[in-house]
Design a protein around this motif. Sequence first.
Motif, PDB file in Angstrom:
ATOM      1  N   MET A   1       0.834  -1.193   0.000  1.00 44.83           N
ATOM      2  CA  MET A   1       0.000   0.000   0.000  1.00 44.83           C
ATOM      3  C   MET A   1       0.874   1.251   0.000  1.00 44.83           C
ATOM      4  SD  MET A   1      -3.110   1.272   0.448  1.00 44.83           S
ATOM      5  CE  MET A   1      -3.809   2.800   0.949  1.00 44.83           C
ATOM      6  N   ILE A   2       1.809   1.312   0.916  1.00 45.40           N
ATOM      7  CA  ILE A   2       2.663   2.489   1.010  1.00 45.40           C
ATOM      8  C   ILE A   2       3.531   2.611  -0.246  1.00 45.40           C
ATOM      9  CG2 ILE A   2       4.504   3.593   2.338  1.00 45.40           C
ATOM     10  CD1 ILE A   2       2.053   3.585   3.968  1.00 45.40           C
ATOM     11  N   ALA A   3       4.052   1.494  -0.726  1.00 44.06           N
ATOM     12  CA  ALA A   3       4.913   1.534  -1.913  1.00 44.06           C
ATOM     13  C   ALA A   3       4.146   2.062  -3.125  1.00 44.06           C
ATOM     14  CB  ALA A   3       5.479   0.151  -2.194  1.00 44.06           C
ATOM     15  N   LEU A   4       2.888   1.698  -3.251  1.00 43.69           N
ATOM     16  CA  LEU A   4       2.086   2.208  -4.353  1.00 43.69           C
ATOM     17  C   LEU A   4       1.903   3.714  -4.253  1.00 43.69           C
ATOM     18  CD1 LEU A   4      -0.689  -0.507  -4.740  1.00 43.69           C
ATOM     19  CD2 LEU A   4       1.220  -0.037  -6.266  1.00 43.69           C
ATOM     20  N   GLY A   5       1.909   4.227  -3.024  1.00 44.23           N
ATOM     21  CA  GLY A   5       1.795   5.663  -2.819  1.00 44.23           C
ATOM     22  C   GLY A   5       2.997   6.421  -3.345  1.00 44.23           C
ATOM     23  N   TYR A   6       4.108   5.750  -3.516  1.00 46.28           N
ATOM     24  CA  TYR A   6       5.295   6.371  -4.091  1.00 46.28           C
ATOM     25  C   TYR A   6       5.408   6.079  -5.592  1.00 46.28           C
ATOM     26  CZ  TYR A   6       7.111   7.422   0.568  1.00 46.28           C
ATOM     27  OH  TYR A   6       7.273   7.919   1.824  1.00 46.28           O
ATOM     28  N   ILE A   7       5.070   4.854  -5.981  1.00 44.42           N
ATOM     29  CA  ILE A   7       5.267   4.428  -7.368  1.00 44.42           C
ATOM     30  C   ILE A   7       4.251   5.068  -8.316  1.00 44.42           C
ATOM     31  CG2 ILE A   7       5.217   2.434  -8.911  1.00 44.42           C
ATOM     32  CD1 ILE A   7       6.293   0.781  -6.517  1.00 44.42           C
ATOM     33  N   VAL A   8       2.983   5.038  -7.956  1.00 44.57           N
ATOM     34  CA  VAL A   8       1.941   5.555  -8.845  1.00 44.57           C
ATOM     35  C   VAL A   8       2.119   7.046  -9.133  1.00 44.57           C
ATOM     36  CG1 VAL A   8      -0.548   5.924  -9.100  1.00 44.57           C
ATOM     37  CG2 VAL A   8       0.308   3.735  -8.264  1.00 44.57           C
ATOM     38  N   PRO A   9       2.334   7.906  -8.118  1.00 47.52           N
ATOM     39  CA  PRO A   9       2.551   9.322  -8.450  1.00 47.52           C
ATOM     40  C   PRO A   9       3.787   9.553  -9.318  1.00 47.52           C
ATOM     41  CG  PRO A   9       2.074   9.110  -6.123  1.00 47.52           C
ATOM     42  CD  PRO A   9       2.248   7.726  -6.670  1.00 47.52           C
ATOM     43  N   THR A  10       4.813   8.746  -9.139  1.00 50.63           N
ATOM     44  CA  THR A  10       6.018   8.889  -9.962  1.00 50.63           C
ATOM     45  C   THR A  10       5.718   8.557 -11.420  1.00 50.63           C
ATOM     46  OG1 THR A  10       7.392   8.293  -8.062  1.00 50.63           O
ATOM     47  CG2 THR A  10       8.405   8.158 -10.232  1.00 50.63           C
ATOM     48  N   ILE A  11       4.962   7.493 -11.643  1.00 54.59           N
ATOM     49  CA  ILE A  11       4.612   7.104 -13.015  1.00 54.59           C
ATOM     50  C   ILE A  11       3.718   8.161 -13.661  1.00 54.59           C
ATOM     51  CG2 ILE A  11       3.344   5.407 -14.387  1.00 54.59           C
ATOM     52  CD1 ILE A  11       4.348   3.285 -12.368  1.00 54.59           C
ATOM     53  N   VAL A  12       2.729   8.650 -12.915  1.00 53.33           N
ATOM     54  CA  VAL A  12       1.831   9.670 -13.454  1.00 53.33           C
ATOM     55  C   VAL A  12       2.606  10.957 -13.745  1.00 53.33           C
ATOM     56  CG1 VAL A  12      -0.159  11.129 -12.919  1.00 53.33           C
ATOM     57  CG2 VAL A  12      -0.215   8.694 -12.351  1.00 53.33           C
ATOM     58  N   ALA A  13       3.481  11.341 -12.829  1.00 54.49           N
ATOM     59  CA  ALA A  13       4.267  12.565 -13.027  1.00 54.49           C
ATOM     60  C   ALA A  13       5.234  12.434 -14.191  1.00 54.49           C
ATOM     61  CB  ALA A  13       5.022  12.897 -11.749  1.00 54.49           C
ATOM     62  N   ALA A  14       5.673  11.245 -14.510  1.00 51.65           N
ATOM     63  CA  ALA A  14       6.596  11.051 -15.634  1.00 51.65           C
ATOM     64  C   ALA A  14       5.975  11.510 -16.946  1.00 51.65           C
ATOM     65  CB  ALA A  14       7.005   9.587 -15.724  1.00 51.65           C
ATOM     66  N   PHE A  15       4.669  11.392 -17.081  1.00 54.97           N
ATOM     67  CA  PHE A  15       3.995  11.817 -18.297  1.00 54.97           C
ATOM     68  C   PHE A  15       3.829  13.333 -18.375  1.00 54.97           C
ATOM     69  CE2 PHE A  15       2.422   7.415 -17.872  1.00 54.97           C
ATOM     70  CZ  PHE A  15       2.883   6.928 -19.087  1.00 54.97           C
ATOM     71  N   PHE A  16       3.690  13.981 -17.204  1.00 46.02           N
ATOM     72  CA  PHE A  16       3.412  15.411 -17.195  1.00 46.02           C
ATOM     73  C   PHE A  16       4.653  16.266 -16.922  1.00 46.02           C
ATOM     74  CE2 PHE A  16      -0.648  13.423 -16.053  1.00 46.02           C
ATOM     75  CZ  PHE A  16      -1.432  13.940 -17.067  1.00 46.02           C
ATOM     76  N   ILE A  17       5.551  15.790 -16.096  1.00 42.58           N
ATOM     77  CA  ILE A  17       6.681  16.599 -15.664  1.00 42.58           C
ATOM     78  C   ILE A  17       7.990  16.129 -16.280  1.00 42.58           C
ATOM     79  CG2 ILE A  17       7.988  17.343 -13.645  1.00 42.58           C
ATOM     80  CD1 ILE A  17       5.365  17.194 -12.097  1.00 42.58           C
ATOM     81  N   GLY A  18       8.120  14.833 -16.481  1.00 44.65           N
ATOM     82  CA  GLY A  18       9.326  14.309 -17.121  1.00 44.65           C
ATOM     83  C   GLY A  18      10.460  14.073 -16.146  1.00 44.65           C
ATOM     84  N   PHE A  19      11.519  14.851 -16.291  1.00 46.01           N
ATOM     85  CA  PHE A  19      12.759  14.636 -15.544  1.00 46.01           C
ATOM     86  C   PHE A  19      12.570  14.731 -14.025  1.00 46.01           C
ATOM     87  CE2 PHE A  19      16.786  16.281 -13.766  1.00 46.01           C
ATOM     88  CZ  PHE A  19      17.604  15.212 -14.093  1.00 46.01           C
ATOM     89  N   PHE A  20      11.664  15.578 -13.573  1.00 51.07           N
ATOM     90  CA  PHE A  20      11.472  15.789 -12.140  1.00 51.07           C
ATOM     91  C   PHE A  20      10.420  14.847 -11.537  1.00 51.07           C
ATOM     92  CE2 PHE A  20      13.147  19.859 -13.628  1.00 51.07           C
ATOM     93  CZ  PHE A  20      14.264  19.944 -12.798  1.00 51.07           C
ATOM     94  N   ALA A  21       9.998  13.854 -12.264  1.00 53.98           N
ATOM     95  CA  ALA A  21       8.984  12.913 -11.787  1.00 53.98           C
ATOM     96  C   ALA A  21       9.377  12.216 -10.479  1.00 53.98           C
ATOM     97  CB  ALA A  21       8.661  11.886 -12.862  1.00 53.98           C
ATOM     98  N   PRO A  22      10.633  11.786 -10.300  1.00 53.68           N
ATOM     99  CA  PRO A  22      10.969  11.151  -9.017  1.00 53.68           C
ATOM    100  C   PRO A  22      10.794  12.085  -7.817  1.00 53.68           C
ATOM    101  CG  PRO A  22      12.603  10.584 -10.649  1.00 53.68           C
ATOM    102  CD  PRO A  22      11.722  11.630 -11.268  1.00 53.68           C
ATOM    103  N   LEU A  23      11.083  13.362  -8.007  1.00 53.86           N
ATOM    104  CA  LEU A  23      10.884  14.316  -6.909  1.00 53.86           C
ATOM    105  C   LEU A  23       9.408  14.466  -6.562  1.00 53.86           C
ATOM    106  CD1 LEU A  23      13.417  17.098  -7.881  1.00 53.86           C
ATOM    107  CD2 LEU A  23      13.619  15.420  -6.047  1.00 53.86           C
TER     108      LEU A  23
END
Length: 59
Positions: A1-23
């Motif tokens: 559950m907690i891991a998905l809270g980090y992984i899903v926003p990173t994947i979604v942000a990769a489409f919109f923000i790109g390089f700064f998605a991990p942040l």
Amino acid sequence: MIALGYIVPTIVAAFFIGFFAPLVGIVVGFFIHIIVLQIRISKKIDRLMDRLDGKNINT
């Protein structure tokens, strides 16, 4: 559950923000983590209080 809270926003942000998605994933995941932990702690406190309500300590 907690891991998905980090992984899903990173994947979604990769489409919109790109390089700064991990942040973005770290920041959003951190807040999700806090909310989940608060809910779990609250439930445990409620269970503990219910247990203590069954016992009258003062008498």
